[in-house]
Structures are given as C-alpha cells and as structure tokens.
Scaffold this active site. Structure first.
Site, PDB file in Angstrom:
ATOM      1  N   ASP A  74       0.845  -1.194   0.000  1.00  0.00           N
ATOM      2  CA  ASP A  74       0.000   0.000   0.000  1.00  0.00           C
ATOM      3  C   ASP A  74       0.877   1.239   0.000  1.00  0.00           C
ATOM      4  O   ASP A  74       1.984   1.213  -0.551  1.00  0.00           O
ATOM      5  CB  ASP A  74      -0.932  -0.046   1.228  1.00  0.00           C
ATOM      6  CG  ASP A  74      -2.296   0.564   0.942  1.00  0.00           C
ATOM      7  OD1 ASP A  74      -2.355   1.782   0.705  1.00  0.00           O
ATOM      8  OD2 ASP A  74      -3.299  -0.166   0.969  1.00  0.00           O
ATOM      9  N   ASP A 120      -2.373   2.197  18.312  1.00  0.00           N
ATOM     10  CA  ASP A 120      -3.069   0.929  18.123  1.00  0.00           C
ATOM     11  C   ASP A 120      -2.353  -0.013  17.155  1.00  0.00           C
ATOM     12  O   ASP A 120      -2.729  -1.180  17.049  1.00  0.00           O
ATOM     13  CB  ASP A 120      -4.498   1.173  17.621  1.00  0.00           C
ATOM     14  CG  ASP A 120      -5.395   1.725  18.715  1.00  0.00           C
ATOM     15  OD1 ASP A 120      -5.179   1.378  19.894  1.00  0.00           O
ATOM     16  OD2 ASP A 120      -6.311   2.506  18.401  1.00  0.00           O
ATOM     17  N   HIS A 148      -3.940   5.838   3.476  1.00  0.00           N
ATOM     18  CA  HIS A 148      -4.672   4.646   3.073  1.00  0.00           C
ATOM     19  C   HIS A 148      -4.077   3.372   3.665  1.00  0.00           C
ATOM     20  O   HIS A 148      -4.790   2.498   4.180  1.00  0.00           O
ATOM     21  CB  HIS A 148      -4.677   4.569   1.545  1.00  0.00           C
ATOM     22  CG  HIS A 148      -5.492   3.456   0.990  1.00  0.00           C
ATOM     23  ND1 HIS A 148      -4.949   2.249   0.604  1.00  0.00           N
ATOM     24  CD2 HIS A 148      -6.812   3.355   0.772  1.00  0.00           C
ATOM     25  CE1 HIS A 148      -5.902   1.460   0.158  1.00  0.00           C
ATOM     26  NE2 HIS A 148      -7.045   2.107   0.253  1.00  0.00           N
ATOM     27  N   ILE A 186      -9.159   1.632  18.468  1.00  0.00           N
ATOM     28  CA  ILE A 186      -9.776   0.633  17.603  1.00  0.00           C
ATOM     29  C   ILE A 186      -9.156  -0.729  17.870  1.00  0.00           C
ATOM     30  O   ILE A 186      -8.191  -0.838  18.636  1.00  0.00           O
ATOM     31  CB  ILE A 186      -9.599   1.001  16.108  1.00  0.00           C
ATOM     32  CG1 ILE A 186      -8.100   1.098  15.762  1.00  0.00           C
ATOM     33  CG2 ILE A 186     -10.348   2.288  15.767  1.00  0.00           C
ATOM     34  CD1 ILE A 186      -7.812   1.188  14.289  1.00  0.00           C
ATOM     35  N   ASP A 227     -14.910 -13.581  -5.147  1.00  0.00           N
ATOM     36  CA  ASP A 227     -14.784 -14.801  -4.366  1.00  0.00           C
ATOM     37  C   ASP A 227     -15.604 -14.732  -3.086  1.00  0.00           C
ATOM     38  O   ASP A 227     -16.379 -15.628  -2.787  1.00  0.00           O
ATOM     39  CB  ASP A 227     -13.318 -15.069  -4.024  1.00  0.00           C
ATOM     40  CG  ASP A 227     -12.514 -15.447  -5.252  1.00  0.00           C
ATOM     41  OD1 ASP A 227     -12.981 -16.291  -6.026  1.00  0.00           O
ATOM     42  OD2 ASP A 227     -11.418 -14.885  -5.452  1.00  0.00           O
ATOM     43  N   SER A 281     -11.553  -1.332  -0.771  1.00  0.00           N
ATOM     44  CA  SER A 281     -10.264  -1.297  -0.080  1.00  0.00           C
ATOM     45  C   SER A 281     -10.424  -1.543   1.410  1.00  0.00           C
ATOM     46  O   SER A 281      -9.489  -1.989   2.070  1.00  0.00           O
ATOM     47  CB  SER A 281      -9.589   0.057  -0.276  1.00  0.00           C
ATOM     48  OG  SER A 281      -8.942   0.116  -1.505  1.00  0.00           O
TER      49      SER A 281
END
Length: 465
Positions: free
Chosen positions: A164, A173, A202, A219, A373, A407
């Site tokens: 990425d 985190d 991203h 998170i 899939d 994504s």
C-alpha cells in the site's frame, strides 16, 4: 469516482479501489484480438523507466540479465531475476531495439494512480473512549470477529504484508504489531513510514482493520495479535506507483515468508488499449503492451503464491458487473491466484439499534460471479447516516477515520485469513481460500452470488468449522 473525507462523526473517508480474483478458476483472458478504435488524443501514463521481461526458463533469465549488465548507456534500477524481470533506465532507443532483438519484451514501467487522492480532516478521540466499545466498528460484529477472539483466536503467529502507501508504525493501536525491521519501501525517495504532515493515510487505515492491537484505546483489528509488515508500493502523497514496485512487493512478501498479502489497490484495463486509474482518469496504452503488463504481474502473484502466501485484493468500486466483459481486466483483480473481495454495508447504521442488516451490497462495489470470491464489510456513503455506515480505522499521528470502499473490505478478509493460518499453521493459499469460502455465510442464497461470491466471510466459523 466519488471520494470524500470529512469528520469522524460524519464521513472521514471514501477511498475507492480495485483488485481480486479466483484461485479455483481462471479469468477470461480473451479479447486482445478485438479491433476497437482508441482515441489518438488520449495520453499515455507517465513513466521514467522500462520493464525488460525475458522468458521464464532459467537460461533466458540469465541471458537477459547478462545482456543488460554488459549494455552501455543503461542503468539497472531493480533486478527481479526470479521472475525474469529487470527495471532499467535509459534514453538510448537503439538499446531498446537491441533488447527486442534478443527476444526480450520491453515495455514502459508506467506510473499510475492505484488509489485515489483524498483530503482529510482529523478528529480527536475523547478521553477514555473506545470506538469498538461504543459500537462504531460494526464491521467486526458483521463477521463475528469478537466471538472468535472469545475462543482465543487472535491471529498470533500469522503475518500480513500490506502492499500500500506506507504506514504510521508509531500509531498507538498499530505499534505493538508492526514489524519495523521487515517493513520496506519500493517507492523512490519515500520511506515506508508515512510523513508527519499527512493525516489520512490509506495504508495505515487498511493495516488498522487487519490487525490493530487490543489496547483499549481507539480501535481493534480483525486479527489483533497478527504481525503487520508495511510494503510501500504506492506514493503516500499521490497514490501512484509503477507496475514494477507492486511486482517487487509481491516478490518480497513471498521471499520473507508472508502468510498473507493485502492489496487494496487497482486499475482497469481494456485489452484494446485503454487504462482507467483509481481516480477514473482514462489513458491510452498500446494494446501490444497490455498483455505483457498482465503477464508480468501474474508472474509476480504466482511467485508469492508459490512461496505459500495467500494474496487478497479488493474488487473495485465502479459498480459494474464484470460477467461477460472479456475485453476488460482488473489489475491485480483479474489475475489468477488472488482472492477477490466485494463490499457490504448497512443502511443508516446507528449503534445499539436491533436487527440491523450489515449485508447489503455497497452501492459502488464491483461485482460478477466471474470475479468475486467472497464479500466483507466495506462501508457505504449513500445513506442518511453515511458517516457511521463507513469503516472506522487508524489514521496518521494517532488519528482515526471513517472510510468506504472495497479497499476497506479486503483487509477484513486478510484478518480472517490470519486467524485461519494462526490456528492451523502453515497452509497453502488454496487451502486458506477454501476455508474462507466454505465458512462464509450464504446471506444472498445458495450458490455463488453475483454480488457476494461464495458469501460474506465469518471469522467464528472460519476457526471453528
């Protein structure tokens, strides 16, 4: 292509991406011979280097590398001898012609946008607040991840390489799980560590969904004890990168023994000579190059898979059904040996309300039985409470952002793949995909769904069945 990032209380991100495929059946690669008109006014993507590709036998690979090493007026940028590719820089056109005389394929190493550029506004976290605890991370509940954790399945011992735009390895985190020694950048003049002046990143967001640690701070990821390795193959500022960087990243992951690769990125090709990047910009690439570009990236995927790495990618965000579109291909989505992921979302989600449906196909998701899939939570932006309908994850500098796109769906699947591998030990990619599919919930009926493939993934079933 729609994209926006506002506050965390509204919608802090819409990132739209492509990618994915099948291990069990091959994609349709017909269509190169179609005679179609391409506008002469359409520009080629930019490039500074060339990709030289030999045949796959060892003799051809060695001969190609020797030819390039002995050639004048050339610099070798990167050699990938295992898959018969070399990235070179030269302005000598005669040298390119000589390379072709040696039965070498020479194509520009195009640099295109694989993820869209977005502006971001960061939001702060209130003291003592834990986003999962207050119900903002609905995607985890949608795939029954907490139930898997309760049984002790947290991904410990499995590794996920995130191809990425880099990562913030110091995010509170993420830091416990990021392997900074193995993380690497294949983008010139950019470290894998995201610059401090960037808010939304991203790669950081994707990594958080996969394996944010259980810190009770902000998170938590699907596999909160899995190892994260950042492999930067796209610029953190533009979302662009050369084909060779992605190919090199796949090889690196395979060589390092990655259990899983996540590729939340992509572009769409028309085999007659069109390319559409992640921002929806159209370019012309000579049709003769497109087959070679596809074959080169397929080699890189196959290499990683041959090393035991499960490759997972996002399906795309053009809302198109790719069944029957044999003249189009997604990269890396149209390739074989890649697990393709479409996106699901709720409609007007609000924490605490009973009987909310998390399995509605996202309004933008690419679909088609020939491509998809499995499905996973990717969020959406078309409802009255579209902020909370998105996927909340990490941002740079200890930030947090909502974002929607396939994504965001792919890393949910990568996290579940890590849970599967951590439970069972080393598995072949086909075995991992089979378990993902067999344990998925058939929320769209029996058989393969146009939108959800073999179903929406289920973390609990994946580690108990």
């Amino acid at each position: 292509m729609k994209r926006s990032i506002t506050s965390v209380w509204k919608l802090m991100g819409l990132m739209l991406f492509a990618g994915a495929t099948l291990v069990s059946c091959e994609k349709n690669e017909d269509g190169f011979e179609e005679a179609e008109v391409v506008s002469a006014e359409l520009a080629e993507p930019s490039f500074t280097n060339y990709l030289v590709i030999s045949k796959e036998d060892e003799t051809s690979k060695k001969a190609a590398l020797n030819f390039l090493k002995n050639a004048e007026n050339i610099s070798i940028v990167r050699a990938l001898p295992e898959i018969g590719m070399t990235v070179i820089n030269t302005k000598d056109a005669s040298l390119l012609a000589k390379a072709r005389e040696q039965n070498l394929t020479v194509i520009p190493d195009y640099e295109i946008k694989w993820i869209p550029t977005a502006e971001a506004t960061e939001a702060s976290l209130a003291d003592g607040e834990y986003f999962y605890g207050i119900g903002y991370m609905w995607g985890l509940d949608a795939i029954s991840a907490p139930a898997a954790w309760d049984l002790g399945f947290t991904g410990k011992g499995a590794s996920v390489y995130v191809l990425d735009s880099g990562i913030d390895p110091d995010h509170y985190d993420l830091a416990p799980n990021v392997n900074t020694e193995l993380s690497i950048s294949f983008i010139a003049n950019e470290s894998y560590v995201v610059s401090d002046d960037i808010g939304f990143n991203h790669g950081t967001h994707v990594a958080g969904t996969i394996a944010a640690a259980d810190t009770n701070y902000g998170i938590i990821g699907v596999a909160p004890e899995a190892e994260l390795v950042a492999v930067k193959v796209l610029s953190e500022r533009t979302g662009s990168g050369p084909f060779s960087a992605i190919n090199a990243g796949l090889m690196y992951a395979g060589d390092m023994g990655a259990d899983v690769v996540n590729m939340s990125l992509g572009a769409t090709f028309r085999k007659s000579g069109w390319l559409t990047d992640a921002d929806g910009n159209d370019y012309h690439i000579p049709a003769v190059y497109i087959r070679d570009i596809i074959a080169a990236q397929q080699r890189a995927v196959n290499y990683a898979v041959s090393k035991g790495t499960t490759v997972i990618a996002s399906a795309g965000n053009d809302a198109q059904n790719y069944d029957g579109l044999s003249s189009y291909i997604k990269l890396p989505g149209g390739l074989n040996n890649v697990v393709t992921v479409s996106a699901t979302a709720p409609q007007a989600y609000y924490p605490g309300l009973p009987d909310q449906n998390f399995d509605i196909p996202s309004s933008y998701t690419t679909h088609g039985r020939s491509l998809i899939d499995v499905a996973a939570p990717g969020g959406d932006f078309d409802g009255p409470s579209y902020g909370l309908d998105g996927i909340l994850s990490a941002g740079n500098n200890n930030g947090f952002y909502f974002s929607s796109g396939t994504s965001m769906a792919a890393p949910h699947v990568s996290g579940v793949a890590a849970l599967i591998i951590a439970k069972n030990g080393k598995m072949s990619p086909k075995e991992v995909q089979r378990q993902l599919e067999n344990s998925a919930d058939k929320v769209d009926g029996n058989g393969k769904s146009v939108f959800l493939g073999q179903g929406r993934i289920n973390a609990l079933r994946a580690v108990t069945e």
